[in-house]
Design a protein around this motif. Structure first.
Motif, PDB file in Angstrom:
ATOM      1  N   LYS A  38      -9.955  45.672   3.437  1.00  0.00           N
ATOM      2  CA  LYS A  38      -8.671  45.562   4.119  1.00  0.00           C
ATOM      3  C   LYS A  38      -8.042  44.227   3.739  1.00  0.00           C
ATOM      4  O   LYS A  38      -8.689  43.190   3.808  1.00  0.00           O
ATOM      5  N   CYS A  39      -6.773  44.270   3.372  1.00  0.00           N
ATOM      6  CA  CYS A  39      -6.054  43.058   3.020  1.00  0.00           C
ATOM      7  C   CYS A  39      -4.780  42.994   3.866  1.00  0.00           C
ATOM      8  O   CYS A  39      -3.908  43.859   3.751  1.00  0.00           O
ATOM      9  N   TYR A  40      -4.694  41.978   4.711  1.00  0.00           N
ATOM     10  CA  TYR A  40      -3.572  41.814   5.635  1.00  0.00           C
ATOM     11  C   TYR A  40      -2.432  41.044   4.990  1.00  0.00           C
ATOM     12  O   TYR A  40      -2.643  40.142   4.182  1.00  0.00           O
ATOM     13  N   GLY A  41      -1.207  41.412   5.394  1.00  0.00           N
ATOM     14  CA  GLY A  41      -0.024  40.654   5.007  1.00  0.00           C
ATOM     15  C   GLY A  41       0.516  40.926   3.622  1.00  0.00           C
ATOM     16  O   GLY A  41       1.301  40.138   3.105  1.00  0.00           O
ATOM     17  N   ILE A  42       0.150  42.043   2.998  1.00  0.00           N
ATOM     18  CA  ILE A  42       0.624  42.308   1.636  1.00  0.00           C
ATOM     19  C   ILE A  42       1.490  43.553   1.515  1.00  0.00           C
ATOM     20  O   ILE A  42       2.121  43.757   0.489  1.00  0.00           O
ATOM     21  N   SER A  43       1.526  44.384   2.545  1.00  0.00           N
ATOM     22  CA  SER A  43       2.239  45.661   2.413  1.00  0.00           C
ATOM     23  C   SER A  43       3.728  45.505   2.685  1.00  0.00           C
ATOM     24  O   SER A  43       4.165  44.631   3.431  1.00  0.00           O
ATOM     25  N   LEU A  44       4.491  46.375   2.067  1.00  0.00           N
ATOM     26  CA  LEU A  44       5.916  46.444   2.342  1.00  0.00           C
ATOM     27  C   LEU A  44       6.122  47.245   3.626  1.00  0.00           C
ATOM     28  O   LEU A  44       5.239  47.996   4.037  1.00  0.00           O
ATOM     29  N   ALA A  45       7.263  47.083   4.254  1.00  0.00           N
ATOM     30  CA  ALA A  45       7.566  47.786   5.501  1.00  0.00           C
ATOM     31  C   ALA A  45       7.342  49.290   5.326  1.00  0.00           C
ATOM     32  O   ALA A  45       7.797  49.887   4.352  1.00  0.00           O
ATOM     33  N   GLY A  46       6.591  49.869   6.256  1.00  0.00           N
ATOM     34  CA  GLY A  46       6.333  51.306   6.231  1.00  0.00           C
ATOM     35  C   GLY A  46       5.321  51.761   5.203  1.00  0.00           C
ATOM     36  O   GLY A  46       5.107  52.957   5.035  1.00  0.00           O
ATOM     37  N   GLN A  47       4.669  50.841   4.506  1.00  0.00           N
ATOM     38  CA  GLN A  47       3.706  51.226   3.472  1.00  0.00           C
ATOM     39  C   GLN A  47       2.301  50.712   3.738  1.00  0.00           C
ATOM     40  O   GLN A  47       1.459  50.696   2.843  1.00  0.00           O
ATOM     41  N   ASN A  48       2.033  50.286   4.983  1.00  0.00           N
ATOM     42  CA  ASN A  48       0.692  49.823   5.325  1.00  0.00           C
ATOM     43  C   ASN A  48      -0.269  50.999   5.471  1.00  0.00           C
ATOM     44  O   ASN A  48       0.150  52.119   5.717  1.00  0.00           O
ATOM     45  N   ASP A  49      -1.552  50.735   5.296  1.00  0.00           N
ATOM     46  CA  ASP A  49      -2.561  51.774   5.499  1.00  0.00           C
ATOM     47  C   ASP A  49      -2.906  51.904   6.974  1.00  0.00           C
ATOM     48  O   ASP A  49      -3.182  52.990   7.447  1.00  0.00           O
ATOM     49  N   CYS A  50      -2.893  50.787   7.715  1.00  0.00           N
ATOM     50  CA  CYS A  50      -3.161  50.857   9.147  1.00  0.00           C
ATOM     51  C   CYS A  50      -2.983  49.498   9.806  1.00  0.00           C
ATOM     52  O   CYS A  50      -2.606  48.542   9.153  1.00  0.00           O
ATOM     53  N   ALA A  51      -3.282  49.451  11.111  1.00  0.00           N
ATOM     54  CA  ALA A  51      -3.238  48.241  11.938  1.00  0.00           C
ATOM     55  C   ALA A  51      -1.936  47.475  11.793  1.00  0.00           C
ATOM     56  O   ALA A  51      -1.839  46.503  11.068  1.00  0.00           O
ATOM     57  N   ALA A  52      -0.935  47.901  12.504  1.00  0.00           N
ATOM     58  CA  ALA A  52       0.359  47.208  12.432  1.00  0.00           C
ATOM     59  C   ALA A  52       0.791  46.668  13.782  1.00  0.00           C
ATOM     60  O   ALA A  52       1.962  46.494  14.036  1.00  0.00           O
ATOM     61  N   GLY A  53      -0.146  46.401  14.651  1.00  0.00           N
ATOM     62  CA  GLY A  53       0.159  45.738  15.907  1.00  0.00           C
ATOM     63  C   GLY A  53       0.538  46.659  17.049  1.00  0.00           C
ATOM     64  O   GLY A  53       0.584  47.878  16.902  1.00  0.00           O
ATOM     65  N   PRO A  54       0.828  46.062  18.204  1.00  0.00           N
ATOM     66  CA  PRO A  54       1.167  46.822  19.404  1.00  0.00           C
ATOM     67  C   PRO A  54       2.384  47.713  19.189  1.00  0.00           C
ATOM     68  O   PRO A  54       3.324  47.333  18.498  1.00  0.00           O
ATOM     69  N   CYS A  58      -0.275  53.641  13.376  1.00  0.00           N
ATOM     70  CA  CYS A  58      -1.186  53.329  12.279  1.00  0.00           C
ATOM     71  C   CYS A  58      -0.447  53.325  10.957  1.00  0.00           C
ATOM     72  O   CYS A  58       0.553  52.639  10.818  1.00  0.00           O
ATOM     73  N   ALA A  59      -0.928  54.097   9.988  1.00  0.00           N
ATOM     74  CA  ALA A  59      -0.395  54.059   8.632  1.00  0.00           C
ATOM     75  C   ALA A  59       1.114  54.294   8.591  1.00  0.00           C
ATOM     76  O   ALA A  59       1.646  55.149   9.275  1.00  0.00           O
ATOM     77  N   GLY A  60       1.783  53.485   7.785  1.00  0.00           N
ATOM     78  CA  GLY A  60       3.214  53.643   7.577  1.00  0.00           C
ATOM     79  C   GLY A  60       4.086  53.157   8.722  1.00  0.00           C
ATOM     80  O   GLY A  60       5.255  53.503   8.789  1.00  0.00           O
ATOM     81  N   THR A  61       3.535  52.353   9.623  1.00  0.00           N
ATOM     82  CA  THR A  61       4.300  51.942  10.801  1.00  0.00           C
ATOM     83  C   THR A  61       4.692  50.472  10.815  1.00  0.00           C
ATOM     84  O   THR A  61       5.302  50.015  11.773  1.00  0.00           O
TER      85      THR A  61
END
Length: 97
Positions: A38-54, A58-61
């Protein structure tokens, strides 16, 4: 075989089948993710795999580019070498939005 025994046997069989299904999906997912981290802080908006906070499911949020609490899977050993306009990737969540 009486009705109770039949129903109990059927329920046990269905539960066993469901458990086997879940276990095989989990094992397949583990195999797909092997060699990744898992690598935090590298994804573009809406392109994360998971864990995007309260407030996210999950993915894409993720809401913004390089959100600190959103992660992507990357090849093991590459996370902290990934450079973004907000800094490098992190193996732990970052305090940035």
């Amino acid at each position: 075989m009486d009705r109770r025994t039949f129903n109990a046997t059927l329920a046990l069989s269905l539960a066993s089948a469901l458990l086997a299904s879940v276990t095989s999906v989990s094992a397949a997912q583990t195999a797909v993710n092997a060699g990744k981290e898992k690598c935090y802080g590298i994804s573009l908006a809406g392109q994360n795999d998971c864990a995007a906070g309260p407030g996210t499911s999950c993915a894409g949020t993720s809401k913004v580019d390089y959100q600190g609490d959103a992660w992507k899977l990357v090849p093991t050993g590459t996370c902290t070498t990934i450079v973004t306009p907000k800094g490098t990737g992190s193996l732990t969540p970052l305090k940035r939005s």
